[in-house]
Design a protein around this motif. Sequence first.
Motif, PDB file in Angstrom:
ATOM      1  N   ARG A  28     -35.510  32.786  39.010  1.00 24.31           N
ATOM      2  CA  ARG A  28     -34.847  31.490  38.882  1.00 24.31           C
ATOM      3  C   ARG A  28     -35.380  30.504  39.924  1.00 24.31           C
ATOM      4  N   ALA A  29     -35.541  30.966  41.153  1.00 23.33           N
ATOM      5  CA  ALA A  29     -36.070  30.112  42.216  1.00 23.33           C
ATOM      6  C   ALA A  29     -37.512  29.708  41.930  1.00 23.33           C
ATOM      7  N   LEU A  30     -38.295  30.629  41.394  1.00 22.24           N
ATOM      8  CA  LEU A  30     -39.674  30.313  41.041  1.00 22.24           C
ATOM      9  C   LEU A  30     -39.727  29.270  39.931  1.00 22.24           C
ATOM     10  N   GLY A  31     -38.867  29.399  38.929  1.00 22.01           N
ATOM     11  CA  GLY A  31     -38.819  28.407  37.853  1.00 22.01           C
ATOM     12  C   GLY A  31     -38.418  27.041  38.348  1.00 22.01           C
ATOM     13  N   LYS A  32     -37.439  26.999  39.248  1.00 22.51           N
ATOM     14  CA  LYS A  32     -37.009  25.722  39.812  1.00 22.51           C
ATOM     15  C   LYS A  32     -38.137  25.083  40.624  1.00 22.51           C
ATOM     16  N   SER A  33     -38.858  25.895  41.376  1.00 22.21           N
ATOM     17  CA  SER A  33     -39.982  25.387  42.159  1.00 22.21           C
ATOM     18  C   SER A  33     -41.073  24.835  41.259  1.00 22.21           C
ATOM     19  N   MET A  34     -41.327  25.507  40.147  1.00 20.44           N
ATOM     20  CA  MET A  34     -42.348  25.025  39.216  1.00 20.44           C
ATOM     21  C   MET A  34     -41.943  23.704  38.574  1.00 20.44           C
ATOM     22  N   ARG A  35     -40.646  23.545  38.243  1.00 16.22           N
ATOM     23  CA  ARG A  35     -40.175  22.270  37.693  1.00 16.22           C
ATOM     24  C   ARG A  35     -40.345  21.146  38.703  1.00 16.22           C
ATOM     25  N   ILE A  36     -40.027  21.417  39.963  1.00 16.61           N
ATOM     26  CA  ILE A  36     -40.185  20.407  41.005  1.00 16.61           C
ATOM     27  C   ILE A  36     -41.654  20.053  41.180  1.00 16.61           C
ATOM     28  N   LEU A  37     -42.523  21.059  41.185  1.00 18.96           N
ATOM     29  CA  LEU A  37     -43.952  20.818  41.326  1.00 18.96           C
ATOM     30  C   LEU A  37     -44.484  19.963  40.184  1.00 18.96           C
ATOM     31  N   LYS A  38     -44.052  20.253  38.956  1.00 21.19           N
ATOM     32  CA  LYS A  38     -44.489  19.467  37.800  1.00 21.19           C
ATOM     33  C   LYS A  38     -44.028  18.014  37.910  1.00 21.19           C
ATOM     34  N   SER A  39     -42.767  17.811  38.304  1.00 16.01           N
ATOM     35  CA  SER A  39     -42.262  16.446  38.389  1.00 16.01           C
ATOM     36  C   SER A  39     -42.955  15.667  39.498  1.00 16.01           C
ATOM     37  N   GLU A  40     -43.264  16.329  40.615  1.00 10.57           N
ATOM     38  CA  GLU A  40     -43.979  15.654  41.696  1.00 10.57           C
ATOM     39  C   GLU A  40     -45.411  15.318  41.288  1.00 10.57           C
ATOM     40  N   ALA A  41     -46.058  16.228  40.570  1.00  9.71           N
ATOM     41  CA  ALA A  41     -47.413  15.954  40.101  1.00  9.71           C
ATOM     42  C   ALA A  41     -47.409  14.795  39.110  1.00  9.71           C
ATOM     43  N   ARG A  42     -46.405  14.742  38.232  1.00  5.99           N
ATOM     44  CA  ARG A  42     -46.280  13.645  37.286  1.00  5.99           C
ATOM     45  C   ARG A  42     -46.035  12.327  38.016  1.00  5.99           C
ATOM     46  N   ALA A  43     -45.216  12.373  39.074  1.00  6.26           N
ATOM     47  CA  ALA A  43     -44.928  11.167  39.847  1.00  6.26           C
ATOM     48  C   ALA A  43     -46.173  10.680  40.575  1.00  6.26           C
ATOM     49  N   MET A  44     -46.997  11.600  41.051  1.00  8.54           N
ATOM     50  CA  MET A  44     -48.232  11.198  41.730  1.00  8.54           C
ATOM     51  C   MET A  44     -49.200  10.534  40.767  1.00  8.54           C
ATOM     52  N   LYS A  45     -49.234  11.006  39.515  1.00  9.26           N
ATOM     53  CA  LYS A  45     -50.120  10.398  38.525  1.00  9.26           C
ATOM     54  C   LYS A  45     -49.693   8.976  38.201  1.00  9.26           C
ATOM     55  N   THR A  46     -48.376   8.754  38.105  1.00  4.38           N
ATOM     56  CA  THR A  46     -47.882   7.430  37.736  1.00  4.38           C
ATOM     57  C   THR A  46     -47.664   6.525  38.942  1.00  4.38           C
ATOM     58  N   ASP A  47     -47.872   7.030  40.147  1.00  7.51           N
ATOM     59  CA  ASP A  47     -47.627   6.266  41.366  1.00  7.51           C
ATOM     60  C   ASP A  47     -48.540   5.044  41.468  1.00  7.51           C
ATOM     61  N   GLY A  48     -49.772   5.172  41.045  1.00  2.00           N
ATOM     62  CA  GLY A  48     -50.714   4.077  41.156  1.00  2.00           C
ATOM     63  C   GLY A  48     -50.618   3.069  40.029  1.00  2.00           C
ATOM     64  N   GLN A  49     -49.854   3.356  39.005  1.00  2.00           N
ATOM     65  CA  GLN A  49     -49.748   2.444  37.871  1.00  2.00           C
ATOM     66  C   GLN A  49     -48.746   1.336  38.156  1.00  2.00           C
ATOM     67  N   ALA A  50     -48.745   0.308  37.328  1.00  2.00           N
ATOM     68  CA  ALA A  50     -47.857  -0.839  37.509  1.00  2.00           C
ATOM     69  C   ALA A  50     -46.393  -0.446  37.304  1.00  2.00           C
ATOM     70  N   ALA A  51     -45.493  -1.182  37.974  1.00  2.00           N
ATOM     71  CA  ALA A  51     -44.059  -0.944  37.852  1.00  2.00           C
ATOM     72  C   ALA A  51     -43.589  -1.346  36.456  1.00  2.00           C
ATOM     73  N   PRO A  52     -42.463  -0.789  35.963  1.00  2.00           N
ATOM     74  CA  PRO A  52     -41.939  -1.166  34.651  1.00  2.00           C
ATOM     75  C   PRO A  52     -41.560  -2.646  34.605  1.00  2.00           C
ATOM     76  N   ALA A  53     -41.485  -3.208  33.401  1.00  2.00           N
ATOM     77  CA  ALA A  53     -41.206  -4.629  33.231  1.00  2.00           C
ATOM     78  C   ALA A  53     -39.785  -4.997  33.620  1.00  2.00           C
ATOM     79  N   GLY A  54     -38.894  -4.025  33.837  1.00  2.00           N
ATOM     80  CA  GLY A  54     -37.505  -4.288  34.180  1.00  2.00           C
ATOM     81  C   GLY A  54     -37.306  -4.692  35.634  1.00  2.00           C
ATOM     82  N   GLY A  55     -38.347  -5.052  36.344  1.00  2.00           N
ATOM     83  CA  GLY A  55     -38.206  -5.489  37.718  1.00  2.00           C
ATOM     84  C   GLY A  55     -38.434  -4.375  38.724  1.00  2.00           C
ATOM     85  N   GLY A  56     -38.576  -3.159  38.271  1.00  2.00           N
ATOM     86  CA  GLY A  56     -38.860  -2.056  39.167  1.00  2.00           C
ATOM     87  C   GLY A  56     -37.642  -1.569  39.933  1.00  2.00           C
ATOM     88  N   ALA A  57     -36.427  -1.922  39.501  1.00  2.00           N
ATOM     89  CA  ALA A  57     -35.225  -1.499  40.216  1.00  2.00           C
ATOM     90  C   ALA A  57     -34.999  -0.002  40.081  1.00  2.00           C
TER      91      ALA A  57
END
Length: 80
Positions: free
Chosen positions: A32-61
């Motif tokens: 269970r802990a390994l699965g949770k760690s993998m989910r966190i790793l995936k979400s962080e990797a996804r966030a790093m990919k989208t980090d350099g892209q433009a903010a959403p049109a909703g003002g970025g709030a």
Amino acid sequence: MLRNALEPWHILVVVLVMVVLFGSRKLPDTARALGKSMRILKSEARAMKTDGQAAPAGGGAAQADGHAARTGDQPADNPR
């Protein structure tokens, strides 16, 4: 060279060693802990990919993952 590096009996030996080391009671918690760690790793990797892209049109709030976007004029959560 590494043509047959991972065969089924290798996996069986690894599982047997894990059962001996951790016991059958700790394995579900460990998995269970390994699965949770993998989910966190995936979400962080996804966030790093989208980090350099433009903010959403909703003002970025709010970002797509639900966390508030921090701008330069907002204080940090843990100032030091």
